[in-house]
Structure formats: C-alpha cells, structure tokens
Scaffold this active site. Sequence first.
Site, PDB file in Angstrom:
ATOM      1  N   GLU A   1       0.830  -1.195   0.000  1.00  0.00           N
ATOM      2  CA  GLU A   1       0.000   0.000   0.000  1.00  0.00           C
ATOM      3  C   GLU A   1       0.870   1.253   0.000  1.00  0.00           C
ATOM      4  O   GLU A   1       1.983   1.260   0.530  1.00  0.00           O
ATOM      5  CB  GLU A   1      -0.948   0.003   1.205  1.00  0.00           C
TER       6      GLU A   1
ATOM      7  N   CYS B   1       3.677   8.510   0.489  1.00  0.00           N
ATOM      8  CA  CYS B   1       4.100   7.569   1.526  1.00  0.00           C
ATOM      9  C   CYS B   1       4.196   6.199   0.863  1.00  0.00           C
ATOM     10  O   CYS B   1       3.186   5.680   0.376  1.00  0.00           O
ATOM     11  CB  CYS B   1       3.092   7.565   2.676  1.00  0.00           C
TER      12      CYS B   1
ATOM     13  N   CYS C   1       6.517  -6.787   7.702  1.00  0.00           N
ATOM     14  CA  CYS C   1       7.584  -6.178   8.495  1.00  0.00           C
ATOM     15  C   CYS C   1       8.042  -7.163   9.548  1.00  0.00           C
ATOM     16  O   CYS C   1       7.226  -7.869  10.153  1.00  0.00           O
ATOM     17  CB  CYS C   1       7.090  -4.889   9.160  1.00  0.00           C
TER      18      CYS C   1
ATOM     19  N   CYS D   1       6.069  -4.356  15.849  1.00  0.00           N
ATOM     20  CA  CYS D   1       5.539  -3.348  16.780  1.00  0.00           C
ATOM     21  C   CYS D   1       4.059  -3.641  17.015  1.00  0.00           C
ATOM     22  O   CYS D   1       3.290  -3.808  16.066  1.00  0.00           O
ATOM     23  CB  CYS D   1       5.740  -1.945  16.217  1.00  0.00           C
TER      24      CYS D   1
ATOM     25  N   CYS E   1       1.074  -1.567  15.376  1.00  0.00           N
ATOM     26  CA  CYS E   1       1.139  -1.356  13.926  1.00  0.00           C
ATOM     27  C   CYS E   1       0.519  -2.535  13.194  1.00  0.00           C
ATOM     28  O   CYS E   1       0.868  -3.698  13.457  1.00  0.00           O
ATOM     29  CB  CYS E   1       2.595  -1.179  13.497  1.00  0.00           C
TER      30      CYS E   1
ATOM     31  N   CYS F   1      -0.939   6.433   9.457  1.00  0.00           N
ATOM     32  CA  CYS F   1       0.241   5.836  10.074  1.00  0.00           C
ATOM     33  C   CYS F   1      -0.152   4.640  10.934  1.00  0.00           C
ATOM     34  O   CYS F   1      -1.005   4.748  11.810  1.00  0.00           O
ATOM     35  CB  CYS F   1       0.935   6.899  10.929  1.00  0.00           C
TER      36      CYS F   1
END
Length: 389
Positions: free
Chosen positions: A103, A119, A126, A130, A133, A352
Amino acid sequence: MPPPTSDRPWDRSAPEREGPPSAWALLPEDLAARGCPGRPEHVFLRLQRTRTWREEGLFLSREIRAWLAAHADLALPEILERHPSADGSTKLVLGLADGHRVEAVHMPRSEGDPRVTYCVSSQVGCALGCTFCATGAMGIVRNLTAGEIVGEVLVLMRQLGPQLGENVNLVFMGMGEPLHNLAHVHRAITVLCHPEGSGLSPWRITVSTAGLVSGIEKLARMTPRPQLAVSLNATTDEARSATMPVNRAWNLARLRQALDAWELKRHERLLFEYVLLAGVNDSLEDADRLAAWLGDLRHRHNVNLIPMNEHPRAGFREPAEARVQAFAARLHQLGCFVTVRRSRGRDVQGACGQLVRPAAAPVFGKVRGSAGRGPADPAAAAAAAGRPG
C-alpha cells in the site's frame, strides 16, 4: 555494542524476489556496462521521467525497447484499488508481479500548492513486530526490490501526479522497516535523486525507522543521504520493549548514542515520532522523560505527536484530545519543538500504522528460499497491463 546475535528476525535478511534486474533501478552507468544501445543518459531519462512516456510505451527506439525487454524486467507495480479519503489523500493498493500487494498513500497539499507527499512501502510485511502497527502483525514476507520501490513512485507520478520530481516529497513510512531493506531502499533513493532522472531531492526524502541502530549507523555514511525520522513511542526501556521488540536489542541509550554520532549537515533536522497510546505512554511523566531523553536535541529537532490510529489488529486506543494537548503543552514548556500530527487517510485505513495487506502466494518468478513458478515475459506483462515497455 548490541547483544550477541540471537534469533531476532531483523538480524536475518528478508526473502527477496529473484529474476532479471529491474530496468527501473538501472543507472546510466549500469545501462552502459550491460551494453544497452543508445546513449545511457538518454535511455535512463526516458525510463525515469514519466512525462515522456507514451500510451503505447516508452519513447525510445525499437532497438532499445527490444534490448530492455530481453535484458531487464520492465514490470511496474499496478494500481489495483484506490480509496479516496475525505481529507484529499488517496490510499492505493499496488499489485506486484509475483501477486503480493503493498500500500501507498498520495497526499496533496492545500489547493494551489503543487507539492505532493508520497508515503511508500519498502517491504511486504515487516519483521519488527511493533504491537500497535497493522503491518507488524503480518510478519515479514519479503523485501521490495529497488525497482519495485522506484516503480511505486513512478506509477504515482504518472497516474496521480505531479510529474515533476521537484514537487514530490517522499516518505518511507508505509509497509516495512526501510533500514531492514537498506540496500534496496538506498539504491532506489540514488535512482530517484539522479539529475538525469526524476530529480527528487534527498532533502525531500525521509526514511522512518523503528530504531534499527545497525541500519542508522550504515545510513549515516551513505550518499545521497535522506532525512531521518525515528519512531520512539515510549520513554522507558520496559515500556518500549513491550510495544517495540527492537528495543530489546537496541535500547533507548544505544539509540541515542547512534543519533549523537549522526553528523548533521547544515540546516538538517532529525524528526522524532511518538505515537500516543491511551493509558500506556501519554502521561505527563512520559512527557518529562521524553524531554529528558532528547536533551539538547529538543531545541533543534521536531517531535511529531501522533494520536493512535486505531485498527482491528491492535487493542490500543487514541487518547482523549485533552490528554493529547496536555502532553504537547508539557513538551513545549520543556523547550521542545512539537507538532500534533493529524494523520491523513484515517477514514480509509491509510494513516500511520494502519497499512496492511494479506500475503499472497507468488505468481511470477521466485522468492529466494521459497518455491515459485518461473518468470513470465516481463515486457509482455507490461504491455498487457498498459504499462510502458
């Protein structure tokens, strides 16, 4: 020094897609070394400047187009979905040649301002995990190649604008930890900043990290060097390790040591990001500790406070507005430059911490270390999809 290497996922290289080199990541000197016909700088310009593309393909001779099709991968990410937000931004779902999706977000500025912020993603998934997230919940699937990262930017320039690199701000704050894929990310930055290509400025490119100190120290020595943003999100090692596993390897003291060694250029600023989680890291005592950790950095560098962007993959909540303002006011009283950042695209899950895509089984090519079908003809795929090739 970090603790001895263990089974930390960020210590291992992420899987990578195999195949021929991407045409979109070749510099003029690479084209020359590989025997591309024509003047290398001219071919590079036609590849990188989207305003020169034609509907039927690249504005290059038949001989050069045939050479590229035979010696390089011409596949570009394809826009599969567009999710416009009420705030003017657009979340984009991009399909990759092997079936995976990432994305990106296109964020125009105010009306009359030609500048736009992109962005972009650097990985599928990932490795850092975290807990607030959405991308972290995916785990790591694979790195994006430099060509795929450049391709994200070129597709956004071509389809949504602007087509002049000088009007583009680029932030690596999408899916993935950019410093876990530093070689490809830096190669993409080098291509995008080349004066014969898109001509982006490294001053307008920001790489955001969760605190991968080994990557920060490598990036500090690289040229061109983008701007650095560091995601903190807690003020004690205990709290930060609970939400950001990377802190168990590179704690707050070690992170600060790496930042102290970052030799700032004239007018260069670091950016500190702090996601406010209700009842977790949003007390006035947290604000006091954050200012103390920043020390002399508080007087020159900006702290972005980001109220938690809620999503189904995490149980954290956004603090009440009064709590956010009290935290910001305390930092301001302590001499910090502070901004409360209202993330764009929240209504379309494009803000975010909200970007996530289900992992797909590879369709074309191979991912190193995993099974997959042989590569399809990239030039034919590009032509079939209406991409330049």
